[in-house]
Scaffold this motif. Structure first.
Motif, PDB file in Angstrom:
ATOM      1  N   GLU A 132       0.829  -1.201   0.000  1.00 57.58           N
ATOM      2  CA  GLU A 132       0.000   0.000   0.000  1.00 57.58           C
ATOM      3  C   GLU A 132       0.864   1.252   0.000  1.00 57.58           C
ATOM      4  N   ARG A 133       1.880   1.275   0.855  1.00 57.06           N
ATOM      5  CA  ARG A 133       2.747   2.448   0.913  1.00 57.06           C
ATOM      6  C   ARG A 133       3.476   2.666  -0.414  1.00 57.06           C
ATOM      7  N   ARG A 134       3.984   1.588  -0.988  1.00 57.76           N
ATOM      8  CA  ARG A 134       4.697   1.706  -2.269  1.00 57.76           C
ATOM      9  C   ARG A 134       3.743   2.142  -3.383  1.00 57.76           C
ATOM     10  N   THR A 135       2.518   1.640  -3.348  1.00 60.48           N
ATOM     11  CA  THR A 135       1.527   2.034  -4.357  1.00 60.48           C
ATOM     12  C   THR A 135       1.219   3.521  -4.257  1.00 60.48           C
ATOM     13  N   LEU A 136       1.020   4.010  -3.021  1.00 60.34           N
ATOM     14  CA  LEU A 136       0.778   5.434  -2.836  1.00 60.34           C
ATOM     15  C   LEU A 136       1.949   6.250  -3.365  1.00 60.34           C
ATOM     16  N   TRP A 137       3.144   5.802  -3.056  1.00 58.01           N
ATOM     17  CA  TRP A 137       4.339   6.523  -3.493  1.00 58.01           C
ATOM     18  C   TRP A 137       4.430   6.570  -5.022  1.00 58.01           C
ATOM     19  N   LEU A 138       4.231   5.440  -5.675  1.00 58.67           N
ATOM     20  CA  LEU A 138       4.330   5.396  -7.134  1.00 58.67           C
ATOM     21  C   LEU A 138       3.247   6.240  -7.795  1.00 58.67           C
ATOM     22  N   ALA A 139       2.022   6.142  -7.274  1.00 64.49           N
ATOM     23  CA  ALA A 139       0.930   6.927  -7.849  1.00 64.49           C
ATOM     24  C   ALA A 139       1.195   8.420  -7.702  1.00 64.49           C
ATOM     25  N   THR A 140       1.647   8.807  -6.512  1.00 64.93           N
ATOM     26  CA  THR A 140       1.956  10.213  -6.277  1.00 64.93           C
ATOM     27  C   THR A 140       3.108  10.661  -7.162  1.00 64.93           C
ATOM     28  N   SER A 141       4.084   9.798  -7.327  1.00 66.04           N
ATOM     29  CA  SER A 141       5.273  10.146  -8.114  1.00 66.04           C
ATOM     30  C   SER A 141       4.949  10.294  -9.593  1.00 66.04           C
ATOM     31  N   MET A 142       4.014   9.495 -10.103  1.00 66.55           N
ATOM     32  CA  MET A 142       3.642   9.635 -11.509  1.00 66.55           C
ATOM     33  C   MET A 142       3.070  11.023 -11.787  1.00 66.55           C
ATOM     34  N   VAL A 143       2.206  11.478 -10.894  1.00 68.12           N
ATOM     35  CA  VAL A 143       1.620  12.810 -11.065  1.00 68.12           C
ATOM     36  C   VAL A 143       2.685  13.884 -10.846  1.00 68.12           C
ATOM     37  N   HIS A 144       3.529  13.681  -9.849  1.00 67.91           N
ATOM     38  CA  HIS A 144       4.589  14.656  -9.559  1.00 67.91           C
ATOM     39  C   HIS A 144       5.528  14.790 -10.749  1.00 67.91           C
ATOM     40  N   HIS A 145       5.938  13.678 -11.334  1.00 66.75           N
ATOM     41  CA  HIS A 145       6.859  13.735 -12.466  1.00 66.75           C
ATOM     42  C   HIS A 145       6.218  14.455 -13.645  1.00 66.75           C
ATOM     43  N   ALA A 146       4.938  14.174 -13.887  1.00 65.57           N
ATOM     44  CA  ALA A 146       4.263  14.791 -15.029  1.00 65.57           C
ATOM     45  C   ALA A 146       4.178  16.306 -14.883  1.00 65.57           C
ATOM     46  N   ASN A 147       4.082  16.798 -13.651  1.00 65.58           N
ATOM     47  CA  ASN A 147       3.872  18.225 -13.424  1.00 65.58           C
ATOM     48  C   ASN A 147       5.123  18.982 -12.999  1.00 65.58           C
ATOM     49  N   LYS A 148       6.017  18.301 -12.286  1.00 64.39           N
ATOM     50  CA  LYS A 148       7.141  19.014 -11.675  1.00 64.39           C
ATOM     51  C   LYS A 148       8.503  18.652 -12.272  1.00 64.39           C
ATOM     52  N   VAL A 149       8.581  17.540 -12.976  1.00 56.73           N
ATOM     53  CA  VAL A 149       9.877  17.079 -13.479  1.00 56.73           C
ATOM     54  C   VAL A 149       9.925  17.135 -15.005  1.00 56.73           C
ATOM     55  N   ARG A 150       8.927  16.571 -15.661  1.00 57.51           N
ATOM     56  CA  ARG A 150       8.921  16.530 -17.124  1.00 57.51           C
ATOM     57  C   ARG A 150       8.801  17.948 -17.685  1.00 57.51           C
TER      58      ARG A 150
END
Length: 797
Positions: free
Chosen positions: A41-59
């Protein structure tokens, strides 16, 4: 610890915290039966959050337009989806995931090994992972496309009926649960309740909805979402209702002295007050939680016995975040009727934006993202970590992937559909009545194809001329039911319900109709079994159904929608039931061919052509706009020669044909009258009157404005279609000033003047009408023979 960091809560709520508060020895996390699930669950939350973060803050963002994503909406679903995928689902089950939890779905796919790491940085990128789950556009096809709020939630209902219909044809059982993960704000959509309340749904025991009751919408905390009201509505519809309100930690606190008071306090407080508590640190929570009622002292005493960590964990220990509570709900499901699990959750659970009233579209800052990485034991600079294969979590991921692996659907070629039924109708007839007659003829000419036809109607079968077909094939139901009017001599429509029937009747809700034909139209790709779904609906209500039908096409559903009766031609019905804009649907709707045939034989040819496009890669849906106006079928002037007849048929299917040629052989006409559907008699009458004045007018009968537009685009190099139909029906050597006329908005045919760049007048309906006889109504809108003649004289002048 700063106040901001203190608000960030752990995702697990172990009873060990209670033991620690009581002074008992702490137990290692691995001792908990849920420890592995909590890791995932923790890893899933992290990955889901990171996908959105990368799309908005990194890419890099070249356009500067907000990319977006829903970190908070994903967080509220993480426990539910982890428990569902890693403990409950089988390969036969299907899941519709609420649109804003798309990142959680992809995070789970990544942990299961079905999604490659390269996709994790492509959320909402061109050619990458879609913003919402998609059957056709995501690298791992979703079970159901969602994104149109409410429509994706109901899709498994219609998918269940489609699967059962296929079972009744093949005899092969293929029954798994059909889950919908629904956001509570989606329950505001009328489509939800139209589906829940339909009588056809009550015995679909494979349906399981899980409502993410986080009590927030896009703009705010919803002040009065009342779960008890939702429970009553679902219960009244015959659904089993399971409410998962509190987790194990809170339930244990409720059993302590002062626990009853705490339960009442939490249960009775408003949604906004509860959400505000989630934004408090421990000291502020101790002040706010007891309230100022009679139980305040008892609640304060209970809180005083808890350490800060336990108190913060307890206030957010809702049932939708507790594996034991969810597991108990799954175990209680009654598979004889639909089930809804109402799971209380916290929007943004485990994130710094947890519980904030405007967190729906909020994005974590770089600082908050780093804090989340520290809290979850992850690395912000290397976010895409799977579990090592030799760990407990890694082994569970591998076992889950193996359990959920599906055999590819065996592809079966659709049955051959004839191009022509061989009849040449005479006398008078309506295009609406032609539909039922064509289906009956199909049972004789091509029984294999006819056996795959399934008609669907929202309680308008008789008034859309399906009675004969229904008498022939029967009504589909999960079990045979007695027809108590079978021996009544005055009953013309026999309602024989049995699993072998080929007509499905729903309540009078157009959204349900098109949602069902959309799912019936996916069986070729889901289970390798082609059906030819045909839905009938009053044409004025096609627009009401268009959005969900369009979404069905987006999801791969190939079907035929028949709108009838149509236009102002249903004159006595008046403006309340006229349809004006529906003829242009074929110009505008992707993956759909629209036909408006004028004659009975045109209906047969276009219907068969539409069926021939269904159930295959690259197939297209179709919309047929039919009329109740009786027309002399001799006006069709169908060629008797077989080759000439076939040429006419090809033109009808391609979009138009030259119904009457004027002038001397090879000579250019003075004018061209272009018409469609029910107005052919007026166009021919106008041509006769012009001829009496020495004006030669060709008459072109359009059957599909959309196909003609595609042909014109192809001629201009803007499409891939063929343009031969333009050369045959609108040859340059016969180009003349043009009048277009139809029972619909005039813009539908206005583009035709651009084929040969001729002057034009465009007639049609662009205002609300009123009741009357046909002559009066046509005259009112200027689409009668007088109007056509006047327009022709104007354009020639």
């Amino acid at each position: 610890m700063t106040r901001k960091a203190e608000r960030m809560s752990p995702l697990t709520t172990s009873p060990d915290q209670l033991d620690a508060a009581d002074g008992a020895a702490e137990h290692p996390a691995a001792a908990s039966p849920n420890a592995v699930l909590e890791q995932i669950e923790r890893r899933t939350l992290w990955l889901a959050t990171s996908m959105v973060h990368h799309a908005n803050k990194v890419r890099p963002n070249r356009s500067g337009v907000k990319v977006g994503g829903h970190q908070a909406s994903s967080a509220s679903m993480t426990t539910i989806m982890t428990s569902l995928w890693f403990e409950q689902l089988t390969a036969a089950d299907r899941v519709s995931v609420k649109p804003h939890a798309s990142p959680v779905l992809h995070a789970i796919e990544y942990l299961l090994g079905t999604l490659d790491e390269r996709w994790m940085t492509t959320l909402r990128e061109f050619g990458g992972i879609q913003s919402y789950p998609s059957r056709r556009k995501d690298p791992v096809p979703a079970d159901y496309s969602t994104g149109s709020v409410g429509i994706g939630a109901t899709a498994p209902i219609w998918g269940a009926i489609a699967r059962r219909f296929v079972e009744s044809r093949t005899g092969v059982a293929n029954r798994g649960r059909q889950y919908s993960l629904v956001g509570d704000a989606e329950l505001d959509e009328g489509a939800i309740w139209e589906a829940v309340l339909d009588s056809a749904v009550a015995d679909l025991g494979e349906i399981v909805w899980i409502v993410d009751l986080n009590r927030q919408s896009l703009d705010r905390v919803v002040p009065n979402i009342a779960a008890t009201k939702l429970e009553r509505v679902f219960d009244a519809a015959g659904w089993q209702v399971l409410t998962v309100k509190f987790g194990r930690l809170l339930e244990e606190l409720f059993a302590r002295p002062g626990g009853d008071a705490l339960r009442r306090r939490i249960t009775e407080m408003s949604n906004p007050e509860y959400q505000r508590l989630l934004r408090c640190d421990a000291a502020e929570l101790r002040r706010r939680l007891p309230g100022d009622g009679a139980d305040a002292a008892a609640i304060a005493a209970l809180c005083d016995g808890l350490d800060d960590g336990t108190l913060l964990a307890a206030i957010r220990n809702l049932g939708g975040h507790d594996f034991d509570a969810l597991r108990a709900a799954y175990a209680a499901i009654d598979d004889t009727r639909p089930t809804v699990i109402i799971a209380y959750t916290v929007k943004g659970r485990g994130l710094p934006i947890e519980g904030h009233p405007q967190n729906h579209s909020s994005l974590l800052s770089a600082e908050q993202y780093g804090e989340l990485a520290d809290a979850l034991g992850e690395r912000a600079d290397a976010p895409w970590q799977r579990f090592a294969p030799d760990t407990d979590a890694g082994r569970l991921c591998a076992a889950t992937a193996a359990r959920l692996e599906r055999e590819p659907a065996a592809s079966a070629s659709p049955p051959e559909v004839p191009a022509d039924l061989g009849r040449t109708p005479t006398g008078t007839g309506t295009t609406q009545a032609a539909l039922g007659r064509a289906l009956l003829d199909l049972t004789r000419v091509a029984p294999d194809a006819a056996a795959r036809v399934v008609t669907v109607s929202p309680d308008v079968s008789s008034s859309t001329n399906l009675a004969g077909w229904i008498n022939k094939v029967g009504v589909w139901s999960t079990a045979e039911r007695r027809d108590w009017f079978e021996d009544d001599g005055e009953t013309l429509l026999h309602w024989r319900e049995r699993p072998s029937g080929q007509h499905i009747e729903l309540g009078i809700a157009e959204v349900n109709l098109v949602s069902l034909i959309g799912e019936l139209g996916t069986t070729w790709s889901r289970w390798g079994q082609t059906l030819f779904p045909i839905g009938t609906v009053y044409d004025p209500f096609v627009e009401r159904a268009l959005e969900p039908w369009s979404y069905g096409m987006y999801a791969g559903g190939q079907s035929i929608l028949v709108g009838t009766p149509s236009g102002v031609t249903l004159a006595p019905e008046g403006g309340a039931h006229q349809s004006i804009t529906t003829p242009s649907i074929g110009l505008e709707q992707p993956e759909c061919v629209a036909y408006e045939p004028a004659f009975v034989v045109d209906v047969e040819w276009t219907l068969l052509a539409a069926m021939g496009r269904l159930g295959r890669p690259g197939g297209r849906s179709a919309y047929l706009r039919l009329s109740t106006r009786p027309i002399d079928q001799k006006l069709a002037d169908v060629p008797a020669d077989p080759a000439a007849r076939e040429r006419r048929r090809r033109q009808v299917v391609a979009g138009a044909y030259l119904l009457r040629t004027a002038g001397t052989a090879g000579g250019r006409p003075d004018a061209t009258i272009v018409t469609m559907g029910a107005l052919v008699p007026e166009a021919l009458a106008a041509a006769d009157r012009l001829a009496a004045q020495g004006i030669a007018a060709d008459v072109v009968c359009v059957t599909s404005a959309g196909l003609l537009f595609e042909a014109l685009q192809a001629r201009r190099g803007l499409g891939d279609g063929a343009s031969w139909i333009l050369d045959q029906v609108f040859p340059a050597e016969r180009a003349a000033p043009m009048v277009t006329v139809l029972d619909g908005h005039p813009h539908t045919l206005a583009f035709l003047a651009g084929i040969n760049r001729v002057p034009a007048r465009n007639l049609g309906v662009s205002r609300f009408g009123q009741s009357g006889d046909l002559d009066d109504v046509y005259r009112h809108h200027g689409i009668d023979a007088d109007g056509i003649v006047a327009a022709a004289l104007d354009v020639l002048a």
